[in-house]
Motif scaffolding. Structure first.
Motif, PDB file in Angstrom:
ATOM      1  N   LYS A 109      -4.419   1.367  -2.258  1.00  0.00           N
ATOM      2  CA  LYS A 109      -5.611   0.577  -2.579  1.00  0.00           C
ATOM      3  C   LYS A 109      -6.141  -0.221  -1.382  1.00  0.00           C
ATOM      4  O   LYS A 109      -7.279  -0.683  -1.403  1.00  0.00           O
ATOM      5  CB  LYS A 109      -5.312  -0.405  -3.721  1.00  0.00           C
ATOM      6  CG  LYS A 109      -4.898   0.256  -5.024  1.00  0.00           C
ATOM      7  CD  LYS A 109      -6.043   1.068  -5.616  1.00  0.00           C
ATOM      8  CE  LYS A 109      -5.645   1.635  -6.975  1.00  0.00           C
ATOM      9  NZ  LYS A 109      -6.716   2.479  -7.545  1.00  0.00           N
ATOM     10  N   PHE A 110      -5.324  -0.430  -0.362  1.00  0.00           N
ATOM     11  CA  PHE A 110      -5.707  -1.299   0.745  1.00  0.00           C
ATOM     12  C   PHE A 110      -5.864  -0.513   2.040  1.00  0.00           C
ATOM     13  O   PHE A 110      -5.010   0.302   2.388  1.00  0.00           O
ATOM     14  CB  PHE A 110      -4.652  -2.393   0.965  1.00  0.00           C
ATOM     15  CG  PHE A 110      -4.407  -3.257  -0.236  1.00  0.00           C
ATOM     16  CD1 PHE A 110      -5.392  -4.096  -0.715  1.00  0.00           C
ATOM     17  CD2 PHE A 110      -3.190  -3.222  -0.893  1.00  0.00           C
ATOM     18  CE1 PHE A 110      -5.170  -4.893  -1.826  1.00  0.00           C
ATOM     19  CE2 PHE A 110      -2.955  -4.004  -2.004  1.00  0.00           C
ATOM     20  CZ  PHE A 110      -3.946  -4.845  -2.474  1.00  0.00           C
ATOM     21  N   ASN A 111      -6.930  -0.784   2.744  1.00  0.00           N
ATOM     22  CA  ASN A 111      -7.100  -0.257   4.097  1.00  0.00           C
ATOM     23  C   ASN A 111      -6.848  -1.416   5.057  1.00  0.00           C
ATOM     24  O   ASN A 111      -7.754  -2.182   5.371  1.00  0.00           O
ATOM     25  CB  ASN A 111      -8.504   0.304   4.296  1.00  0.00           C
ATOM     26  CG  ASN A 111      -8.711   0.859   5.701  1.00  0.00           C
ATOM     27  OD1 ASN A 111      -7.834   0.767   6.548  1.00  0.00           O
ATOM     28  ND2 ASN A 111      -9.865   1.440   5.946  1.00  0.00           N
ATOM     29  N   THR A 112      -5.613  -1.564   5.492  1.00  0.00           N
ATOM     30  CA  THR A 112      -5.247  -2.699   6.337  1.00  0.00           C
ATOM     31  C   THR A 112      -5.383  -2.395   7.823  1.00  0.00           C
ATOM     32  O   THR A 112      -5.054  -3.241   8.657  1.00  0.00           O
ATOM     33  CB  THR A 112      -3.794  -3.139   6.055  1.00  0.00           C
ATOM     34  OG1 THR A 112      -2.917  -2.030   6.285  1.00  0.00           O
ATOM     35  CG2 THR A 112      -3.649  -3.613   4.625  1.00  0.00           C
ATOM     36  N   ASN A 122       0.812  -1.207   0.000  1.00  0.00           N
ATOM     37  CA  ASN A 122       0.000   0.000   0.000  1.00  0.00           C
ATOM     38  C   ASN A 122       0.850   1.264   0.000  1.00  0.00           C
ATOM     39  O   ASN A 122       0.392   2.335  -0.391  1.00  0.00           O
ATOM     40  CB  ASN A 122      -0.915  -0.009   1.235  1.00  0.00           C
ATOM     41  CG  ASN A 122      -2.153   0.822   1.049  1.00  0.00           C
ATOM     42  OD1 ASN A 122      -2.796   0.749   0.012  1.00  0.00           O
ATOM     43  ND2 ASN A 122      -2.494   1.621   2.039  1.00  0.00           N
ATOM     44  N   ASN A 164      -0.601   1.189  -4.802  1.00  0.00           N
ATOM     45  CA  ASN A 164      -0.424   2.207  -3.767  1.00  0.00           C
ATOM     46  C   ASN A 164      -1.766   2.811  -3.369  1.00  0.00           C
ATOM     47  O   ASN A 164      -2.544   3.255  -4.215  1.00  0.00           O
ATOM     48  CB  ASN A 164       0.507   3.313  -4.289  1.00  0.00           C
ATOM     49  CG  ASN A 164       0.712   4.406  -3.246  1.00  0.00           C
ATOM     50  OD1 ASN A 164      -0.071   5.344  -3.161  1.00  0.00           O
ATOM     51  ND2 ASN A 164       1.761   4.267  -2.458  1.00  0.00           N
TER      52      ASN A 164
END
Length: 308
Positions: A27-30, A18, A25
């Protein structure tokens, strides 16, 4: 041991991606994660949600219960009794919600499910012969201390929610447990599409818009002739008493003057009528469990042995 740690590892790797200069880059909410797990995946989800694995309690259960008196899930969980730990923790702070579908719970967490304080939704099936509803879902549901929802699919089985293509899998085709799958089980899959969406959206600014999907009226409206659904956030008093009897040997009845959410007098009466679905022991045979589950475990641990 590996399953919850695998999930934490994946989240860490996605977090790194991310931040890299790549098409992924941003794209993910971890840091705000909803985890959905079916069967053994349900155990994995609850372990990550904060429930401590209680191996000391598990060993006591497995020593006191003969193998032929166990359900398939009990047999499988007792494999963990050989681990050289008294307890293990896998809590991951990034997990903010849990959906556990027909989870294997039993004695794996002892009384530690009260440690789960994040919103949790459990789907349970009345005719589940793999993870019987009382010991693997209803009794554990009582312990959860955060916001919680329980959906009971009356007439469904352990594999009803799974993808229709899995009807040809080893579990779907086994002769020990009767499974309702394929077209017959479509109402269960349809239900979970709407409910899981509404549940996950509670983490977003659209929460109020999707709240109706977590309503007992919506859930019951999806019932069909052979499979009926019920949703509650608190077990009916009548069922709660039965669980106390099963757990402690004697009923412990406490006064509950407040009305149960989603339950009118007529609906409580209906729960008495439907209680037979929950209290009748599921149909399963155990005399061939060793061969069945040994084969499944071999497939899990050595999935690539036959690949060239």
């Amino acid at each position: 041991m590996n399953r919850p740690q695998d999930i934490s590892f994946i989240l860490t790797q996605l977090g790194l991606l991310n931040q890299e200069d790549s098409p992924l880059n941003g794209k993910f909410n971890t840091e705000k994660v909803s985890i959905i797990g079916h069967s053994f995946g349900g155990y994995t989800a609850l372990a990550l949600a904060g429930a401590t694995l209680d191996l000391k309690n598990l060993r006591r259960f497995c020593d006191e219960n003969l193998p032929l008196g166990r359900s398939p899930a009990d047999w499988l969980q007792c494999a963990a009794a050989e681990l050289p730990y008294s307890e293990r923790k896998f809590k991951d702070q990034r997990i903010k919600q849990v959906i556990a579908i027909n989870p294997i719970i039993g004695q794996l967490f002892g009384n530690n499910l009260s440690q789960v304080k994040i919103p949790t939704l459990i789907l349970s099936s009345s005719d589940d012969g793999i993870t019987p509803i009382i010991s693997h879902q209803l009794q554990p549901f009582k312990q959860l201390s955060g916001d919680k929802y329980l959906i009971v699919a009356l007439g469904a089985t352990h594999m009803s929610v799974t993808d229709i293509s899995n009807s040809d899998s080893a579990m779907g085709q086994n002769t020990l447990v009767r499974e309702i799958m394929g077209v017959q089980a479509e109402p269960v899959r349809h239900l979970m599409k709407g409910v899981s969406l509404g549940f996950i959206q509670q983490l977003t600014s659209n929460a109020s818009q999707y709240q109706p999907f977590l309503n007992s009226t919506y859930v019951e409206s999806l019932s069909e002739n052979k499979i009926k659904f019920r949703l509650t956030t608190q077990l009916p008093v009548s069922l709660d008493v039965w669980l106390n009897v099963l757990s402690l040997g004697t009923p412990q009845i406490t006064a509950r003057p407040q009305p149960l959410e989603g339950f009118s007098l007529s609906r409580i009466k209906q729960y008495f009528i439907e209680a037979k679905y929950l209290l009748i022991k599921p149909q399963y045979s155990t005399h061939k469990l060793d061969a069945l589950f040994t084969g499944l475990l071999d497939s899990y641990f050595h999935p690539f042995d036959d690949w060239s």
